[in-house]
Design a protein around this motif. Structure first.
Motif, PDB file in Angstrom:
ATOM      1  N   GLU A  59      10.142  15.004 -10.054  1.00 55.41           N
ATOM      2  CA  GLU A  59      10.148  14.748  -8.611  1.00 55.41           C
ATOM      3  C   GLU A  59       9.210  15.708  -7.875  1.00 55.41           C
ATOM      4  N   GLU A  60       9.158  16.952  -8.351  1.00 54.46           N
ATOM      5  CA  GLU A  60       8.273  17.941  -7.726  1.00 54.46           C
ATOM      6  C   GLU A  60       6.817  17.713  -8.123  1.00 54.46           C
ATOM      7  N   ILE A  61       6.592  17.342  -9.378  1.00 50.02           N
ATOM      8  CA  ILE A  61       5.230  17.080  -9.840  1.00 50.02           C
ATOM      9  C   ILE A  61       4.576  15.997  -8.997  1.00 50.02           C
ATOM     10  N   LEU A  62       5.330  14.949  -8.684  1.00 54.83           N
ATOM     11  CA  LEU A  62       4.768  13.810  -7.958  1.00 54.83           C
ATOM     12  C   LEU A  62       4.490  14.114  -6.488  1.00 54.83           C
ATOM     13  N   GLU A  63       4.875  15.316  -6.053  1.00 58.16           N
ATOM     14  CA  GLU A  63       4.591  15.729  -4.669  1.00 58.16           C
ATOM     15  C   GLU A  63       3.635  16.907  -4.611  1.00 58.16           C
ATOM     16  N   THR A  64       3.002  17.233  -5.726  1.00 57.23           N
ATOM     17  CA  THR A  64       2.020  18.308  -5.721  1.00 57.23           C
ATOM     18  C   THR A  64       0.724  17.846  -5.064  1.00 57.23           C
ATOM     19  N   ALA A  65      -0.170  18.791  -4.810  1.00 54.20           N
ATOM     20  CA  ALA A  65      -1.401  18.489  -4.067  1.00 54.20           C
ATOM     21  C   ALA A  65      -2.228  17.367  -4.693  1.00 54.20           C
ATOM     22  N   PRO A  66      -2.428  17.322  -6.029  1.00 56.02           N
ATOM     23  CA  PRO A  66      -3.230  16.224  -6.584  1.00 56.02           C
ATOM     24  C   PRO A  66      -2.616  14.853  -6.320  1.00 56.02           C
ATOM     25  N   PHE A  67      -1.294  14.777  -6.407  1.00 59.78           N
ATOM     26  CA  PHE A  67      -0.631  13.491  -6.190  1.00 59.78           C
ATOM     27  C   PHE A  67      -0.637  13.122  -4.706  1.00 59.78           C
ATOM     28  N   ARG A  68      -0.444  14.084  -3.835  1.00 62.80           N
ATOM     29  CA  ARG A  68      -0.506  13.795  -2.399  1.00 62.80           C
ATOM     30  C   ARG A  68      -1.896  13.315  -2.005  1.00 62.80           C
ATOM     31  N   ALA A  69      -2.922  13.941  -2.620  1.00 61.23           N
ATOM     32  CA  ALA A  69      -4.294  13.523  -2.307  1.00 61.23           C
ATOM     33  C   ALA A  69      -4.526  12.075  -2.695  1.00 61.23           C
ATOM     34  N   SER A  79      -6.241   0.440  -1.656  1.00 62.54           N
ATOM     35  CA  SER A  79      -6.079   1.865  -1.400  1.00 62.54           C
ATOM     36  C   SER A  79      -4.813   2.104  -0.564  1.00 62.54           C
ATOM     37  N   PRO A  80      -4.077   3.175  -0.871  1.00 65.38           N
ATOM     38  CA  PRO A  80      -4.259   4.022  -2.041  1.00 65.38           C
ATOM     39  C   PRO A  80      -4.101   3.193  -3.319  1.00 65.38           C
ATOM     40  N   CYS A  81      -4.834   3.577  -4.369  1.00 65.08           N
ATOM     41  CA  CYS A  81      -4.669   2.858  -5.628  1.00 65.08           C
ATOM     42  C   CYS A  81      -3.306   3.199  -6.231  1.00 65.08           C
ATOM     43  N   ARG A  98       0.806  -1.219   0.000  1.00 64.98           N
ATOM     44  CA  ARG A  98       0.000   0.000   0.000  1.00 64.98           C
ATOM     45  C   ARG A  98       0.840   1.271   0.000  1.00 64.98           C
ATOM     46  N   PHE A  99       1.987   1.246   0.672  1.00 65.08           N
ATOM     47  CA  PHE A  99       2.720   2.489   0.861  1.00 65.08           C
ATOM     48  C   PHE A  99       4.199   2.423   0.487  1.00 65.08           C
ATOM     49  N   GLY A 100       4.708   1.237   0.197  1.00 67.59           N
ATOM     50  CA  GLY A 100       6.148   1.094   0.035  1.00 67.59           C
ATOM     51  C   GLY A 100       6.648   0.938  -1.380  1.00 67.59           C
ATOM     52  N   LEU A 101       5.766   0.971  -2.382  1.00 66.41           N
ATOM     53  CA  LEU A 101       6.197   0.756  -3.756  1.00 66.41           C
ATOM     54  C   LEU A 101       6.604   2.060  -4.426  1.00 66.41           C
ATOM     55  N   LEU A 102       7.528   1.958  -5.356  1.00 68.46           N
ATOM     56  CA  LEU A 102       7.995   3.116  -6.120  1.00 68.46           C
ATOM     57  C   LEU A 102       7.298   3.176  -7.474  1.00 68.46           C
ATOM     58  N   PRO A 103       7.173   4.356  -8.059  1.00 68.39           N
ATOM     59  CA  PRO A 103       6.636   4.424  -9.426  1.00 68.39           C
ATOM     60  C   PRO A 103       7.485   3.590 -10.369  1.00 68.39           C
ATOM     61  N   ALA A 104       6.816   2.832 -11.232  1.00 70.01           N
ATOM     62  CA  ALA A 104       7.550   1.967 -12.162  1.00 70.01           C
ATOM     63  C   ALA A 104       6.864   1.859 -13.512  1.00 70.01           C
ATOM     64  N   ALA A 105       5.857   2.698 -13.755  1.00 69.81           N
ATOM     65  CA  ALA A 105       5.141   2.628 -15.031  1.00 69.81           C
ATOM     66  C   ALA A 105       4.545   3.990 -15.356  1.00 69.81           C
ATOM     67  N   VAL A 106       4.423   4.254 -16.659  1.00 73.98           N
ATOM     68  CA  VAL A 106       3.800   5.495 -17.132  1.00 73.98           C
ATOM     69  C   VAL A 106       2.858   5.160 -18.275  1.00 73.98           C
ATOM     70  N   LYS A 156      -2.211   9.692  -3.062  1.00 70.41           N
ATOM     71  CA  LYS A 156      -1.367   8.779  -2.284  1.00 70.41           C
ATOM     72  C   LYS A 156      -1.814   8.662  -0.826  1.00 70.41           C
ATOM     73  N   SER A 157      -2.672   9.569  -0.388  1.00 70.56           N
ATOM     74  CA  SER A 157      -3.156   9.515   0.995  1.00 70.56           C
ATOM     75  C   SER A 157      -4.604   9.049   1.091  1.00 70.56           C
ATOM     76  N   ARG A 158      -5.191   8.656  -0.043  1.00 73.58           N
ATOM     77  CA  ARG A 158      -6.586   8.185  -0.026  1.00 73.58           C
ATOM     78  C   ARG A 158      -6.632   6.754   0.506  1.00 73.58           C
ATOM     79  N   ARG A 159      -7.218   6.574   1.701  1.00 72.92           N
ATOM     80  CA  ARG A 159      -7.254   5.263   2.352  1.00 72.92           C
ATOM     81  C   ARG A 159      -8.687   4.886   2.664  1.00 72.92           C
ATOM     82  N   VAL A 160      -9.020   3.605   2.476  1.00 78.18           N
ATOM     83  CA  VAL A 160     -10.375   3.165   2.785  1.00 78.18           C
ATOM     84  C   VAL A 160     -10.705   3.340   4.259  1.00 78.18           C
TER      85      VAL A 160
END
Length: 465
Positions: free
Chosen positions: A375-385, A335-337, A81-89, A387-391
């Protein structure tokens, strides 16, 4: 990666605290002999005899054994859920499409008259992505690039140049409507080991062409099937069917159709209601479940008769979420997806969004690949939202024992319905029923027939009982 020990199951719907800590839910999965006992926080489960369920629950062995491995189980789930790195686009090399499918998740104006990436611009994008992944992934890792749509083969020259130039760097895939997939294109893609996803929504033109058609309203079933038959033996082929109210009653026939042609991998994906067309075509959840399970039953019957396995990938992923959480291949049912976390999407104009489903929602664009550091794009508000969406934070999902086998998908769809990504799935009833069917599949000893050959390779086991 780890597997959870299986001790043959069944379920009801009551929650019990043993007095010493964790809650266990007793879930009726619809099996005559077994019920499922679930500790939802860790996604631990066990199938037990229906007659002995309460004795097992309150017996002397379950709780100490579970507590002894609770931390390991939690760590295994948290890693996924929380430990994987981006690996696809998912790269959209064009906004345009030569089809006007009724349920498309992309806005009509973009598909009709959108922009293309030039070959030079696409090569620049792939170079930037290669540099990014080199900085975060282990040496030798090959992240995945999926050319997605709209229809990527409308930008064929750019796509093929990208595959040729960056073949050693990335694993490539192309998701196509197959209308532009001529022999030259097939030979190019197959000779380079590119995965090919073909969209097909029915076993006959009368069904498939109801929702997948040209701008003029013409059907494309015959063209698609011709390419399907040419590629049926290709190991990298995957057929994707979108389930709508127009084809839901014909899913068993579609399974038979694909099985007859030797297809080994398919997805039967319920339509996403991201755009109004998809929302209008969403099937009734109960009817969806009934026909989806008939299709799975038919695939099992055909496997028993012929030995040929047609893996329905989205259901196989649910099974993996039960028996081997770390081996999941898709990230929509947790979740997060995976959106913004394991993968992200790139539009033809360079905008980066957590998932292709968010193309058309500019408020979820994190920045432009050509202008902003990734690196900055992936930490913007949409991405943080994302990555923090939890059931655990969603009502009523947080109280559901099946929450980690569903994940309340899809955030973009939920957003389209509710104006917020924090809500249950519109097809919640179907996803719960699918999890129960998965438990029945395991209880009946049919697990192997629904999973990819060799799925256990590289896995270790967490044994609780």
């Amino acid at each position: 990666m780890t597997t959870t020990s299986i001790s043959r199951p069944t379920p009801m719907m009551s929650q019990t605290n043993t007095g010493a800590g964790p809650y266990f839910d007793l879930i009726d999965v619809g099996h005559p002999d077994y019920v499922a006992l679930i500790e939802a926080d860790t996604a631990f489960w066990i199938l037990v005899s229906r007659r002995e369920a309460l004795d097992y629950l309150f017996g002397p062995d379950l709780l100490p054994a579970f507590l002894n491995r609770q931390a390991e189980l939690q760590q295994d789930l948290d890693r996924v859920r929380f430990g994987l790195l981006p690996a696809a686009v998912y790269v959209n090399p064009t906004e345009r499409c030569n089809l006007n499918c009724s349920y498309c998740y992309l806005p009509t104006d973009l598909r009709r008259k959108g922009k293309d990436m030039s070959a030079g611009r696409l090569l620049e994008a792939l170079s930037l992505l290669a540099d990014f992944f080199k900085g975060i992934l282990p040496e030798g890792a090959r992240p995945q690039i999926v050319f997605h749509g709209s229809e990527p083969l409308l930008a064929r020259e750019a796509v093929f140049q990208g595959i040729e130039r960056f073949g050693p760097t990335f694993r490539f895939g192309v998701q196509t409507n197959a209308t532009l997939l001529d022999k030259e294109a097939r030979d190019f893609l197959t000779s380079r080991g590119v995965s090919i996803g073909i969209s097909l929504d029915g076993h006959c033109a009368a069904v498939a062409d109801r929702t997948r058609h040209t701008w003029a309203g013409g059907g494309v079933f015959t063209q698609v099937v011709r390419n399907l038959e040419e590629l049926a033996d290709y190991a990298g082929l995957n057929v994707i069917a979108t389930i709508t109210r127009e084809n839901v009653a014909y899913l068993p026939e579609l399974v038979e159709f694909l099985h007859r042609r030797g297809v080994a991998n398919a997805l039967l994906n319920p339509v996403r209601g991201t755009q109004s067309g998809g929302r209008a075509l969403m099937p009734d959840p109960q009817g969806l479940a009934q026909n989806f399970f008939k299709a799975l039953d038919r695939s099992y019957e055909l496997f028993e008769q012929t030995g040929h396995r047609l893996v329905i990938g989205n259901f196989a992923n649910i099974l993996l979420g039960l028996v081997a959480p770390g081996a999941r291949r898709l990230m929509c049912d947790i979740s997060p997806c995976g959106g913004g976390r394991c993968f992200f999407a790139l539009t033809a104009t360079g905008e980066v969004t957590p998932c292709s489903e968010f193309v058309g929602f500019p408020e979820f664009y994190g920045g432009n690949l050509f202008d902003d550091p990734l690196e900055e794009i992936l930490e913007t508000a949409p991405f943080r939202a994302m990555k923090s969406r939890r059931v655990e934070d969603i009502e009523p999902c947080r109280r559901c024992a099946l929450r980690h086998f569903c994940g309340a998908p899809c955030p973009a769809e939920v957003y389209a319905f509710r104006g917020s990504i924090h809500g249950p799935a519109p097809l919640c009833e179907f996803y719960a029923a699918q999890a129960r069917y998965a438990f029945r599949t395991i209880a009946d000893g049919r697990l192997e027939a629904f999973l990819w050959p060799g799925w256990q390779e590289g896995l270790s086991e967490i044994r609780v009982i």
